[in-house]
Design a protein around this motif. Sequence first.
Motif, PDB file in Angstrom:
ATOM      1  N   UNK A   1       1.224  31.854 -38.085  1.00  0.00           N
ATOM      2  CA  UNK A   1       0.342  31.635 -36.951  1.00  0.00           C
ATOM      3  C   UNK A   1       0.670  32.671 -35.889  1.00  0.00           C
ATOM      4  N   UNK A   2      -0.336  33.316 -35.359  1.00  0.00           N
ATOM      5  CA  UNK A   2      -0.144  34.370 -34.361  1.00  0.00           C
ATOM      6  C   UNK A   2      -0.879  33.984 -33.088  1.00  0.00           C
ATOM      7  N   UNK A   3      -0.146  34.000 -31.973  1.00  0.00           N
ATOM      8  CA  UNK A   3      -0.732  33.717 -30.656  1.00  0.00           C
ATOM      9  C   UNK A   3      -0.811  35.038 -29.900  1.00  0.00           C
ATOM     10  N   UNK A   4      -2.031  35.510 -29.694  1.00  0.00           N
ATOM     11  CA  UNK A   4      -2.264  36.785 -29.021  1.00  0.00           C
ATOM     12  C   UNK A   4      -2.591  36.508 -27.566  1.00  0.00           C
ATOM     13  N   UNK A   5      -1.784  37.041 -26.674  1.00  0.00           N
ATOM     14  CA  UNK A   5      -2.031  36.957 -25.237  1.00  0.00           C
ATOM     15  C   UNK A   5      -2.477  38.325 -24.754  1.00  0.00           C
ATOM     16  N   UNK A   6      -2.753  38.438 -23.476  1.00  0.00           N
ATOM     17  CA  UNK A   6      -3.245  39.699 -22.947  1.00  0.00           C
ATOM     18  C   UNK A   6      -2.206  40.811 -23.075  1.00  0.00           C
ATOM     19  N   UNK A   7      -0.944  40.504 -22.836  1.00  0.00           N
ATOM     20  CA  UNK A   7       0.085  41.547 -22.849  1.00  0.00           C
ATOM     21  C   UNK A   7       1.104  41.424 -23.973  1.00  0.00           C
ATOM     22  N   UNK A   8       1.096  40.315 -24.715  1.00  0.00           N
ATOM     23  CA  UNK A   8       2.076  40.174 -25.789  1.00  0.00           C
ATOM     24  C   UNK A   8       1.517  39.303 -26.909  1.00  0.00           C
ATOM     25  N   UNK A   9       2.158  39.407 -28.051  1.00  0.00           N
ATOM     26  CA  UNK A   9       1.761  38.651 -29.228  1.00  0.00           C
ATOM     27  C   UNK A   9       2.987  37.970 -29.802  1.00  0.00           C
ATOM     28  N   UNK A  10       2.836  36.685 -30.155  1.00  0.00           N
ATOM     29  CA  UNK A  10       3.916  35.921 -30.764  1.00  0.00           C
ATOM     30  C   UNK A  10       3.467  35.490 -32.151  1.00  0.00           C
ATOM     31  N   UNK A  11       4.293  35.777 -33.168  1.00  0.00           N
ATOM     32  CA  UNK A  11       3.975  35.391 -34.531  1.00  0.00           C
ATOM     33  C   UNK A  11       5.060  34.471 -35.054  1.00  0.00           C
ATOM     34  N   UNK A  12       4.640  33.351 -35.618  1.00  0.00           N
ATOM     35  CA  UNK A  12       5.567  32.389 -36.205  1.00  0.00           C
ATOM     36  C   UNK A  12       5.194  32.180 -37.668  1.00  0.00           C
ATOM     37  N   UNK A  13       6.152  32.310 -38.583  1.00  0.00           N
ATOM     38  CA  UNK A  13       5.840  31.971 -39.976  1.00  0.00           C
ATOM     39  C   UNK A  13       5.638  30.472 -40.113  1.00  0.00           C
ATOM     40  N   UNK A  14       4.857  30.061 -41.105  1.00  0.00           N
ATOM     41  CA  UNK A  14       4.590  28.636 -41.286  1.00  0.00           C
ATOM     42  C   UNK A  14       5.876  27.855 -41.538  1.00  0.00           C
ATOM     43  N   UNK A  15       6.875  28.485 -42.146  1.00  0.00           N
ATOM     44  CA  UNK A  15       8.126  27.781 -42.427  1.00  0.00           C
ATOM     45  C   UNK A  15       8.910  27.451 -41.160  1.00  0.00           C
ATOM     46  N   UNK A  16       8.645  28.147 -40.056  1.00  0.00           N
ATOM     47  CA  UNK A  16       9.352  27.891 -38.801  1.00  0.00           C
ATOM     48  C   UNK A  16       8.639  26.861 -37.919  1.00  0.00           C
ATOM     49  N   UNK A  17       7.474  26.388 -38.361  1.00  0.00           N
ATOM     50  CA  UNK A  17       6.689  25.448 -37.563  1.00  0.00           C
ATOM     51  C   UNK A  17       6.918  24.031 -38.063  1.00  0.00           C
TER      52      UNK A  17
ATOM     53  N   UNK B   1       9.185  24.741 -28.010  1.00  0.00           N
ATOM     54  CA  UNK B   1       7.816  24.815 -28.534  1.00  0.00           C
ATOM     55  C   UNK B   1       7.059  25.976 -27.898  1.00  0.00           C
ATOM     56  N   UNK B   2       6.071  26.491 -28.620  1.00  0.00           N
ATOM     57  CA  UNK B   2       5.203  27.526 -28.063  1.00  0.00           C
ATOM     58  C   UNK B   2       4.386  26.934 -26.928  1.00  0.00           C
ATOM     59  N   UNK B   3       3.927  27.778 -26.011  1.00  0.00           N
ATOM     60  CA  UNK B   3       3.036  27.251 -24.985  1.00  0.00           C
ATOM     61  C   UNK B   3       1.748  26.826 -25.667  1.00  0.00           C
ATOM     62  N   UNK B   4       0.949  26.041 -25.010  1.00  0.00           N
ATOM     63  CA  UNK B   4      -0.262  25.473 -25.628  1.00  0.00           C
ATOM     64  C   UNK B   4      -1.101  26.573 -26.261  1.00  0.00           C
ATOM     65  N   UNK B   5      -1.392  26.407 -27.541  1.00  0.00           N
ATOM     66  CA  UNK B   5      -2.192  27.403 -28.251  1.00  0.00           C
ATOM     67  C   UNK B   5      -3.618  27.426 -27.735  1.00  0.00           C
ATOM     68  N   UNK B   6      -4.238  26.264 -27.734  1.00  0.00           N
ATOM     69  CA  UNK B   6      -5.616  26.120 -27.300  1.00  0.00           C
ATOM     70  C   UNK B   6      -5.705  24.947 -26.343  1.00  0.00           C
TER      71      UNK B   6
END
Length: 183
Positions: A99-115, A148-153
Amino acid sequence: MPLPFLTADRDLETHDAESAALPHDEPDHWRRPYRPGPWRVGAAAVLLLLASFVLLSAMITAMAGSLPGAAACSVVAALMIALALRLLRVGVWVSAQGLRQVNLLRTTTEPWSAIATVRTLQQPVRWLGLPRTVQGQALIVERRQGEPLRALLTDHNGDFLSRPEAFERAADVLEAWEAEYRH
């Protein structure tokens, strides 16, 4: 105007919701499981419109003989175009890898095994990303280790404001991706 090449929604018209919980052809490609909202597309369109005026001023400045001024206008226009394109890419992207969370200035990618889990919660959420908060729904990703990641949606962000059905569908699709690919 729908842009089906930007999202995985292109298959929703051809399949019913139960037979295609994961609307994708190639799960290894990164894709956004929802369409960008009208607020996000409108903001990008305004930026592109302003960039066209800045490019026009660069051309007029160059014809007047001021090449440094024309170069400065061209650089500003290029930055505005890059910002508009990045604004369109902001959001959540999924693939079989994670899962990849793309923000305006940065991108965070988490593999499914880490979620650990992906779930929807009722909580105060930001309205269009501004400091003002309202009561709404947020899709939360909890990691196995760490914070936890910040709210995705959220149902009040630029993609889902005044479109609750689209938020529910996107949350369901993201939870289905998590259920299929989390190990």
